[in-house]
Design a protein around this motif. Structure first.
Motif, short mmCIF file in Angstrom:
data_model
loop_
_atom_site.label_atom_id
_atom_site.label_comp_id
_atom_site.label_asym_id
_atom_site.label_seq_id
_atom_site.Cartn_x
_atom_site.Cartn_y
_atom_site.Cartn_z
N GLU A 1 0.82 -1.21 0.00
CA GLU A 1 0.00 0.00 0.00
C GLU A 1 0.86 1.26 0.00
OE1 GLU A 1 -0.19 -2.53 2.03
OE2 GLU A 1 -2.26 -3.23 2.25
N ASN A 2 1.94 1.23 0.81
CA ASN A 2 2.81 2.41 0.90
C ASN A 2 3.50 2.71 -0.43
OD1 ASN A 2 2.26 2.97 3.59
ND2 ASN A 2 3.86 1.61 4.35
N LEU A 3 3.98 1.67 -1.10
CA LEU A 3 4.67 1.88 -2.38
C LEU A 3 3.70 2.29 -3.48
CD1 LEU A 3 7.34 -0.99 -2.47
CD2 LEU A 3 7.59 1.36 -1.69
N ALA A 4 2.49 1.73 -3.46
CA ALA A 4 1.50 2.12 -4.46
C ALA A 4 1.14 3.60 -4.32
CB ALA A 4 0.25 1.24 -4.33
N ALA A 5 0.95 4.04 -3.08
CA ALA A 5 0.64 5.45 -2.83
C ALA A 5 1.81 6.35 -3.23
CB ALA A 5 0.28 5.65 -1.37
N LEU A 6 3.02 5.87 -2.95
CA LEU A 6 4.21 6.66 -3.29
C LEU A 6 4.37 6.77 -4.80
CD1 LEU A 6 6.71 8.15 -2.30
CD2 LEU A 6 7.90 5.97 -2.12
N GLU A 7 4.12 5.68 -5.52
CA GLU A 7 4.20 5.71 -6.98
C GLU A 7 3.21 6.73 -7.55
OE1 GLU A 7 3.78 2.75 -10.87
OE2 GLU A 7 2.78 2.25 -8.98
N ARG A 8 2.00 6.71 -7.05
CA ARG A 8 0.98 7.65 -7.52
C ARG A 8 1.40 9.10 -7.27
NH1 ARG A 8 -2.75 6.48 -3.99
NH2 ARG A 8 -2.19 8.28 -2.71
N ASP A 9 1.87 9.37 -6.05
CA ASP A 9 2.23 10.75 -5.69
C ASP A 9 3.43 11.25 -6.49
OD1 ASP A 9 0.18 10.62 -3.91
OD2 ASP A 9 1.44 10.39 -2.12
N LEU A 10 4.41 10.37 -6.72
CA LEU A 10 5.60 10.78 -7.47
C LEU A 10 5.26 11.07 -8.93
CD1 LEU A 10 8.28 8.28 -6.08
CD2 LEU A 10 8.18 10.74 -5.66
N LYS A 11 4.36 10.29 -9.48
CA LYS A 11 4.04 10.46 -10.90
C LYS A 11 3.13 11.65 -11.17
CE LYS A 11 4.75 5.89 -12.88
NZ LYS A 11 4.14 4.75 -13.59
N ASP A 12 2.16 11.89 -10.28
CA ASP A 12 1.22 12.98 -10.56
C ASP A 12 1.66 14.33 -10.00
OD1 ASP A 12 0.57 13.02 -7.83
OD2 ASP A 12 -1.28 11.90 -8.07
N GLY A 13 2.84 14.35 -9.36
CA GLY A 13 3.40 15.62 -8.89
C GLY A 13 2.86 16.08 -7.55
N SER A 14 2.06 15.23 -6.89
CA SER A 14 1.48 15.64 -5.60
C SER A 14 2.37 15.29 -4.41
CB SER A 14 0.10 14.98 -5.41
OG SER A 14 0.24 13.56 -5.37
N PHE A 15 3.51 14.65 -4.66
CA PHE A 15 4.40 14.24 -3.57
C PHE A 15 5.02 15.46 -2.91
CE2 PHE A 15 8.59 13.29 -1.90
CZ PHE A 15 8.34 12.19 -1.10
N ASN A 16 4.96 15.49 -1.59
CA ASN A 16 5.62 16.54 -0.81
C ASN A 16 6.38 15.90 0.34
OD1 ASN A 16 4.81 19.20 -1.96
ND2 ASN A 16 2.76 18.38 -1.58
N PRO A 17 7.69 16.03 0.38
CA PRO A 17 8.47 15.41 1.46
C PRO A 17 8.21 16.08 2.80
CG PRO A 17 9.88 16.81 0.13
CD PRO A 17 8.55 16.78 -0.57
N LEU A 18 8.36 15.31 3.85
CA LEU A 18 8.24 15.84 5.20
C LEU A 18 9.53 16.57 5.57
CD1 LEU A 18 6.66 12.73 6.97
CD2 LEU A 18 5.50 14.86 6.36
N PRO A 19 9.48 17.51 6.50
CA PRO A 19 10.73 18.13 6.98
C PRO A 19 11.65 17.07 7.57
CG PRO A 19 8.82 19.37 7.73
CD PRO A 19 8.29 18.09 7.14
N LEU A 20 12.93 17.34 7.52
CA LEU A 20 13.93 16.42 8.07
C LEU A 20 13.96 16.51 9.59
CD1 LEU A 20 16.77 17.42 5.60
CD2 LEU A 20 15.26 15.45 5.38
#
Length: 388
Positions: A53-72
């Motif tokens: 589930e985590n990788l599927a969600a990550l793939e979707r977010d990376l491809k559609d440009g909605s991915f936002n990293p958390l602060p370090l």
């Protein structure tokens, strides 16, 4: 002339290569490297529990440009007495995303890197860098510009990094992802601090970005005919005369200024192979190639943390000690290592600390009665045994 000349053919459509198999391979790499949780407190094990589930969600977010990293998550590690090095620990999800980016970008930039660059590159390591240095010394390059960059990872301008990547990459989504990682900020003692420059030490993609930027310095040195060896931000220029070394210093200073960087005036110096200098944890000189004092202190600090006298000595302590001993010995006990006597002294010191754990007392003369064989009977390794 442009700082980073544009490639005739840039890399397009990298986003399309982000697939579940790529993400799974990236996660396995992150898992092998272990590491602590980020600010979301999700460990590698917790992320793996719902991996599909985590990788599927990550793939979707990376491809559609909605991915936002958390602060370090900010963590400070002791660099030397009184000085700490700031680390930025990304969330596990973000580390997987960075690893995907690293795998996409590395094949593009790897063929462009100079042969004298050894840090964080496939099938290259510190020992190869040190071997090259010794080869150059034997060839007569015995004057050394021992360079030290001032706060390299913290001071890299964002525009410089993005310009270096954009010179070869045309995929806007990938470029935006990189910029998001560089601007994600840090959480320090519960306070968010934005980042406007630098690439965090601890980030998966940081070493690659460092090599991409410093490849410009490699090219300038090569154009002027200088011999040099670089491992990430640690490098030496090998010369045949002081005048040549001074010329190299001027060139390095000018080139770093173009990159928005500078040398540490306190730590940068021109010396000789005869007088000696430090490089990649070693003291390198015509008389000896041994552990530098700082490396010795770090090793002792690790051993001290495992051999507190109030704790019980058991097989687990010996196993952890052996891991530290084995790692240090494998790094320093090269074919040209001349510090056997240092290893012997450290072995005696380790035995004394182990004996103190066992008998809960400290007496210098007890070490004479506690022979090497007694330590070996416990399964304790010796540094000296790794010397050829």
């Amino acid at each position: 002339m442009a700082l980073f000349p544009m490639a005739k053919i840039k890399a397009h459509s990298l986003t399309g290569r982000i697939t579940l198999p790529w993400l799974q391979a990236a996660f396995q790499a992150v898992k092998r490297n272990r590491g602590a949780a980020g600010i979301d407190r999700v460990s590698v094990g917790m992320f793996e529990h719902n991996l599909a589930e985590n990788l599927a969600a990550l793939e979707r977010d990376l491809k559609d440009g909605s991915f936002n990293p958390l602060p370090l998550r900010r963590k400070f590690i002791l660099k030397e007495p009184g000085k700490f090095r700031p680390l930025g620990i990304p969330a596990v999800r973000d580390r997987v995303a960075q690893e995907v980016l690293r795998r996409l970008l590395s094949p593009i930039f790897e063929p462009l890197f100079h042969d004298a660059s050894f840090g964080f590159r496939p099938k290259r390591n510190c020992h190869q860098a040190l071997d090259r240095v010794l080869e150059l010394h034997e060839a007569g390059y015995r004057v050394v510009l021992d360079a030290d960059l001032k706060g390299f990872f913290d001071n890299l301008p964002l525009a410089i990094m993005m310009g270096a990547v954009a010179a070869q990459v045309a995929d806007g989504n990938i470029l935006r992802l990189i910029e998001k990682f560089l601007r994600c900020g840090v959480m320090e003692e519960g306070v968010f601090k934005p980042t406007t420059m630098g690439t965090p030490q601890g980030g998966v993609i940081s070493p690659l970005l460092a090599n991409i930027v410093l490849n410009h310095l490699d090219g300038r040195l090569h154009e002027r005919g200088f011999r040099f060896v670089r491992y990430a931000d640690d490098f030496v220029v090998l010369c045949q005369s002081n005048a040549q070394a001074e010329e190299a210093l001027t060139l390095v200073t000018q080139t770093l200024h173009e990159l928005g960087l500078s040398l540490s005036t306190e730590k940068t110096r021109i010396t000789t192979y005869g007088k000696g200098y430090t490089f990649l944890g070693f003291v390198m000189s015509s008389r000896s190639r041994r552990m530098r004092d700082k490396s010795k202190r770090k090793f002792q600090e690790k051993v001290e943390g495992l051999t507190v006298r109030s704790r019980n000595l058991d097989a687990q302590v010996i196993e952890k000690l052996n891991q530290v001993i084995r790692g240090t010995a494998h790094y320093f006990a090269t074919r040209w290592f001349t510090g056997r006597h240092v290893f012997r002294e450290l072995d005696g010191w380790i035995r004394r600390r182990v004996r103190c754990m066992k008998y809960k007392r400290f007496r210098y003369h007890d070490n004479r009665r506690w022979r090497v064989k007694q330590a070996e009977h416990l399964g304790l390794l010796r540094l000296e045994s790794f010397c050829g």
